[in-house]
Design a protein around this motif. Structure first.
Motif, PDB file in Angstrom:
ATOM      1  N   SER A   1      82.694  65.817  30.218  1.00  0.00           N
ATOM      2  CA  SER A   1      82.466  64.700  29.164  1.00  0.00           C
ATOM      3  C   SER A   1      80.981  64.426  29.205  1.00  0.00           C
ATOM      4  O   SER A   1      80.448  63.288  29.462  1.00  0.00           O
ATOM      5  CB  SER A   1      83.291  63.645  29.675  1.00  0.00           C
TER       6      SER A   1
ATOM      7  N   ARG B   1      91.534  72.351  38.166  1.00  0.00           N
ATOM      8  CA  ARG B   1      92.707  71.795  37.653  1.00  0.00           C
ATOM      9  C   ARG B   1      93.725  70.989  38.762  1.00  0.00           C
ATOM     10  O   ARG B   1      93.416  71.620  39.873  1.00  0.00           O
ATOM     11  CB  ARG B   1      93.624  72.563  36.943  1.00  0.00           C
TER      12      ARG B   1
ATOM     13  N   ALA C   1      88.689  73.536  22.753  1.00  0.00           N
ATOM     14  CA  ALA C   1      87.070  73.448  22.694  1.00  0.00           C
ATOM     15  C   ALA C   1      87.083  72.907  24.233  1.00  0.00           C
ATOM     16  O   ALA C   1      86.979  71.894  24.717  1.00  0.00           O
ATOM     17  CB  ALA C   1      86.680  72.209  21.888  1.00  0.00           C
TER      18      ALA C   1
END
Ligand code: 3PG
Length: 390
Positions: free
Chosen positions: A274, A229, A57
């Motif tokens: 988030s 990343r 997800a």
């Protein structure tokens, strides 16, 4: 019952899409049919026996041993674009936070507690003079769903945008503002930009893409942002560049102890995706993709398997994963014919070393054919489905 093992915080908006009469979904289930996760690392986890699929997800799949899954014929899915808006908003916010020295100014303001604050703020503010975004140049490496959104938002803020992506998709190219200047190389972006943001996946090819050498191309006044990343950027080289005034600031969603101890860094706790909306979008997309694969065998949004769509024609459906080598389809169809099963529909697609075939057959008595299919040299795994009948 189909068992789904979850890791991390997955929104109920997605989890509630698993019908409870067919699916058992929990974080502590054993021997799952599928895994649904966010950033949990699966690299050291033993492979569950019945595992058929993994759904991320989110976008990044570097926490999943994708090559190993491919070898075992297990598709890995992600949710491209589902959290792109959340990341875009944080990139733009961080650009402003860094460029206007907001975090350092705020920190200093807090240190004035108990003093004559109104007078003191007027004294200290000169330390935090920033510059404006308008008219400056933003360099973007990677024009996937996130990079395109960042580029378009930056254009609306009055930034000039230069971007590099030799693999941009047609869909993303259509969505990109015509104002974005196309760079012919990454170094062309690094050399011209006042701000540089990276929006590429982490792979062995992008490991330390930004290293000591590429940092030398960057203008010393530049701000570098990393919401992709950690290891796309060599953080030791970045720390050296910051300490030697070869880079003005580094904004990262992937802090390390060393970065937290380095001046001119803005470190966030992996907040890119988030938001309530992004968590819901990702969970919904991941669950729908996973259900579709488990229930119909169809594949969409897989990072290691081809896209395969075939409307169900009734009867039994074989889902066959095989090595992408000659004469597999011939052997598969003659095996099915040897059991006098009539093929109603068939699709075969491949991606690199893997091929995937869906075959709908008329007859219901298919177990012998299934066991013969599994024995074909080159078939990695094979299952039968009666779509809509869990
Ligand atoms: C992603 O890869 O989609 C982002 O980095 C978000 O990761 P998260 O789901 O762990 O927040």
């Amino acid at each position: 019952m189909i068992k789904i093992q979850t890791f991390n915080k997955i929104s109920d908006k997605g989890l509630n899409l698993f019908p409870t009469q067919y699916y058992q979904v929990s974080s502590d289930c054993t021997d799952p049919d599928a895994i649904l996760l966010r950033s949990q690392s699966l690299h050291d986890m033993p492979l569950p026996n019945k595992l058929k699929a993994i759904a991320r997800a989110g976008a990044g799949v570097n926490n999943i041993p994708v090559d190993k899954m491919t070898e075992f014929g297990i598709p890995v899915f992600n949710t491209p674009g589902a959290n792109a808006n959340a990341v875009k908003e944080l990139v733009i916010a961080s650009l402003i936070l860094a460029n206007r020295n907001i975090c350092t100014g705020w920190h200093e303001a807090l240190s004035l507690k108990g003093q004559d604050v109104p007078t003191q703020v007027e004294t200290i503010k000169k330390q935090f003079t920033g510059t404006e975004l308008q008219g400056k140049k933003l360099g973007i490496i990677g024009l996937g769903a996130i990079g395109v959104k960042v580029a378009n938002a930056a254009c609306l803020l009055g930034l000039d945008v230069i971007a590099f992506d030799p693999h941009i998709t047609i869909k993303n190219a259509w969505q990109l503002s015509a104002k974005v200047e196309q760079a012919s190389s990454m170094n062309a972006v690094l050399g011209q930009a006042d701000f540089i943001t990276l929006h590429i996946p982490y792979t062995k090819h992008t490991h330390h893409l930004i290293d000591e050498n590429s940092l030398k191309q960057i203008n010393p006044h530049s701000i570098l942002l990393n919401f992709s990343r950690a290891d796309i950027i060599d953080s030791t080289a970045v720390i050296n560049a910051l300490n030697n005034n070869q880079l003005s600031q580094y904004v990262t969603d992937f802090p390390t102890n060393e970065l937290l101890n380095t001046a001119n860094t803005l470190c966030l706790p992996h907040l890119g995706a988030s938001t309530v909306e992004a968590e819901e979008n990702c969970a919904i997309m991941a669950v729908n993709t996973l259900r579709r694969f488990l229930e119909t065998g169809e594949i969409e949004n897989s990072v290691n398997f081809p896209t395969v769509n075939m409307p169900y024609q009734g009867g039994v459906r074989f889902c066959i994963v095989n090595r992408n080598i000659p004469n597999m389809l011939g052997q598969i169809s003659s095996t099915i014919a040897s059991k006098e099963l009539n093929i109603k529909d068939l699709i075969n697609r491949s991606k690199k070393d893997i091929a995937y075939t869906l075959i709908d057959v008329e007859d219901a008595n298919v177990d012998e054919a299934l066991s013969l299919l599994k024995q074909i040299d080159g078939v990695i795994n094979c299952r039968k489905l009666l779509p809509n009948d869990n």
